[in-house]
Motif scaffolding. Structure first.
Motif, PDB file in Angstrom:
ATOM      1  N   GLY A  92       0.776  -1.227   0.000  1.00  0.00           N
ATOM      2  CA  GLY A  92       0.000   0.000   0.000  1.00  0.00           C
ATOM      3  C   GLY A  92       0.809   1.280   0.000  1.00  0.00           C
ATOM      4  O   GLY A  92       2.030   1.272   0.154  1.00  0.00           O
ATOM      5  N   PRO A  93       0.108   2.404  -0.201  1.00  0.00           N
ATOM      6  CA  PRO A  93       0.763   3.711  -0.285  1.00  0.00           C
ATOM      7  C   PRO A  93       0.947   4.372   1.084  1.00  0.00           C
ATOM      8  O   PRO A  93       0.204   4.095   2.030  1.00  0.00           O
ATOM      9  CB  PRO A  93      -0.220   4.522  -1.118  1.00  0.00           C
ATOM     10  N   GLU A  94       1.946   5.239   1.164  1.00  0.00           N
ATOM     11  CA  GLU A  94       2.091   6.137   2.311  1.00  0.00           C
ATOM     12  C   GLU A  94       2.619   7.464   1.798  1.00  0.00           C
ATOM     13  O   GLU A  94       3.346   7.511   0.803  1.00  0.00           O
ATOM     14  CB  GLU A  94       3.008   5.543   3.385  1.00  0.00           C
ATOM     15  N   THR A  95       2.214   8.537   2.453  1.00  0.00           N
ATOM     16  CA  THR A  95       2.576   9.864   1.976  1.00  0.00           C
ATOM     17  C   THR A  95       3.177  10.666   3.123  1.00  0.00           C
ATOM     18  O   THR A  95       2.588  10.767   4.197  1.00  0.00           O
ATOM     19  CB  THR A  95       1.346  10.588   1.391  1.00  0.00           C
ATOM     20  N   TYR A  96       4.358  11.214   2.866  1.00  0.00           N
ATOM     21  CA  TYR A  96       5.114  11.947   3.877  1.00  0.00           C
ATOM     22  C   TYR A  96       4.962  13.454   3.696  1.00  0.00           C
ATOM     23  O   TYR A  96       4.877  13.947   2.579  1.00  0.00           O
ATOM     24  CB  TYR A  96       6.592  11.593   3.778  1.00  0.00           C
TER      25      TYR A  96
ATOM     26  N   LEU B 146      -5.221   7.944  -3.955  1.00  0.00           N
ATOM     27  CA  LEU B 146      -4.539   6.688  -4.306  1.00  0.00           C
ATOM     28  C   LEU B 146      -5.359   5.489  -3.842  1.00  0.00           C
ATOM     29  O   LEU B 146      -5.533   4.517  -4.575  1.00  0.00           O
ATOM     30  CB  LEU B 146      -3.137   6.651  -3.687  1.00  0.00           C
ATOM     31  N   LEU B 147      -5.857   5.557  -2.619  1.00  0.00           N
ATOM     32  CA  LEU B 147      -6.639   4.433  -2.095  1.00  0.00           C
ATOM     33  C   LEU B 147      -7.967   4.308  -2.832  1.00  0.00           C
ATOM     34  O   LEU B 147      -8.395   3.215  -3.198  1.00  0.00           O
ATOM     35  CB  LEU B 147      -6.855   4.612  -0.593  1.00  0.00           C
ATOM     36  N   TRP B 148      -8.609   5.446  -3.043  1.00  0.00           N
ATOM     37  CA  TRP B 148      -9.890   5.473  -3.744  1.00  0.00           C
ATOM     38  C   TRP B 148      -9.736   4.916  -5.161  1.00  0.00           C
ATOM     39  O   TRP B 148     -10.561   4.145  -5.647  1.00  0.00           O
ATOM     40  CB  TRP B 148     -10.389   6.919  -3.777  1.00  0.00           C
ATOM     41  N   GLY B 149      -8.654   5.273  -5.818  1.00  0.00           N
ATOM     42  CA  GLY B 149      -8.472   4.890  -7.212  1.00  0.00           C
ATOM     43  C   GLY B 149      -7.911   3.490  -7.400  1.00  0.00           C
ATOM     44  O   GLY B 149      -8.204   2.834  -8.401  1.00  0.00           O
ATOM     45  N   LEU B 150      -7.087   3.028  -6.475  1.00  0.00           N
ATOM     46  CA  LEU B 150      -6.353   1.779  -6.709  1.00  0.00           C
ATOM     47  C   LEU B 150      -6.807   0.598  -5.864  1.00  0.00           C
ATOM     48  O   LEU B 150      -6.725  -0.554  -6.322  1.00  0.00           O
ATOM     49  CB  LEU B 150      -4.855   2.013  -6.475  1.00  0.00           C
ATOM     50  N   ALA B 151      -7.263   0.851  -4.649  1.00  0.00           N
ATOM     51  CA  ALA B 151      -7.633  -0.270  -3.775  1.00  0.00           C
ATOM     52  C   ALA B 151      -8.721  -1.161  -4.388  1.00  0.00           C
ATOM     53  O   ALA B 151      -8.718  -2.370  -4.137  1.00  0.00           O
ATOM     54  CB  ALA B 151      -8.049   0.246  -2.389  1.00  0.00           C
TER      55      ALA B 151
ATOM     56  N   TYR C 117      -4.004  -3.657  -1.201  1.00  0.00           N
ATOM     57  CA  TYR C 117      -3.388  -2.325  -1.320  1.00  0.00           C
ATOM     58  C   TYR C 117      -4.000  -1.446  -0.226  1.00  0.00           C
ATOM     59  O   TYR C 117      -5.032  -0.813  -0.417  1.00  0.00           O
ATOM     60  CB  TYR C 117      -3.666  -1.778  -2.716  1.00  0.00           C
ATOM     61  N   VAL C 118      -3.344  -1.440   0.936  1.00  0.00           N
ATOM     62  CA  VAL C 118      -3.961  -0.877   2.144  1.00  0.00           C
ATOM     63  C   VAL C 118      -3.346   0.470   2.520  1.00  0.00           C
ATOM     64  O   VAL C 118      -2.228   0.807   2.109  1.00  0.00           O
ATOM     65  CB  VAL C 118      -3.818  -1.847   3.332  1.00  0.00           C
ATOM     66  N   ASP C 119      -4.073   1.201   3.324  1.00  0.00           N
ATOM     67  CA  ASP C 119      -3.692   2.549   3.742  1.00  0.00           C
ATOM     68  C   ASP C 119      -2.583   2.502   4.794  1.00  0.00           C
ATOM     69  O   ASP C 119      -2.807   2.055   5.913  1.00  0.00           O
ATOM     70  CB  ASP C 119      -4.933   3.245   4.314  1.00  0.00           C
TER      71      ASP C 119
END
Ligand SMILES: [Zn+2]
Length: 197
Positions: free
Chosen positions: A92-96, A115-120, A126-128
């Motif tokens: 999953g994604p993370e944003t700094y 990203l979560l809305w579009g890809l999960a 693909y988790v937050d």
């Protein structure tokens, strides 16, 4: 709105390609440039001015290459987004951002959400991983506009399906997140974003 995009690591992978896939011919520098270029195109279609720089010199440490932070600051970017791919086997994604309670934190939340809305929906794994403070990243510390560094997924986990087959969705999500941030914080400035079509 002026958007500065910084695909991570060195252009062409020389001398720094970032992370690589253990078996596939897949390098972080190339993925980041693909996402950044597509993202920039979506933002330009929406009326934004975009500058993109992938360089081995983030903040003056390698003077033989163009300096990312200096170019963003001198250009007068409204937002700064550095695009990376993670490694270490997570999902999953993370944003700094520099501070979660500042404008950079808002921008990070908008991009992370998109990203979560579009890809999960393509992959429930693909988790937050959330938005995180990282004030020692030089691209967050030395930029004078709201800035984030997004790790869109892990090159060495099952995220690789998202990373390789949904690059356009990743780019679109980042662009939409930037547009959401702008709409939420600068409502007087019209921006015609039609990325969800
Ligand atoms: Zn990286």
């Amino acid at each position: 709105m002026r958007v500065f995009l910084n695909p991570g690591h060195a252009l062409g992978g020389n001398p720094d390609s970032g992370f690589s896939h253990p078996r596939l011919q897949l390098r972080e520098c190339n993925l980041a440039l693909t996402y950044g270029s597509l993202c920039g195109r979506y933002l330009e279609l929406a009326g934004c001015a975009v500058k993109l720089l992938q360089s081995h010199n983030l903040s003056g440490e390698n003077p033989g290459y163009p300096c990312v932070v200096d170019m963003a600051n001198q250009w007068g970017a409204d937002v700064f987004v550095s695009i990376h791919v993670n490694a270490g086997g997570g999902r999953g994604p993370e944003t700094y951002c520099y501070r979660t309670d500042g404008a950079g934190g808002q921008l990070a939340a908008c991009i992370q959400h998109q990203l979560l809305w579009g890809l999960a929906p393509y992959d429930r794994g693909y988790v937050d991983r959330g938005i995180k403070e990282h004030p020692s990243f030089c691209v967050l510390r030395n930029t004078i506009m709201p800035a984030v560094l997004v790790e869109v997924g892990f090159i060495d986990s099952d995220d690789v399906g998202i990373l390789t087959q949904h690059g356009d969705d990743i780019a679109r999500a980042i662009a939409q997140g930037i547009a959401d941030y702008w709409r939420d914080t600068k409502t007087s400035v019209p921006i015609d974003m039609l990325l969800g079509e």
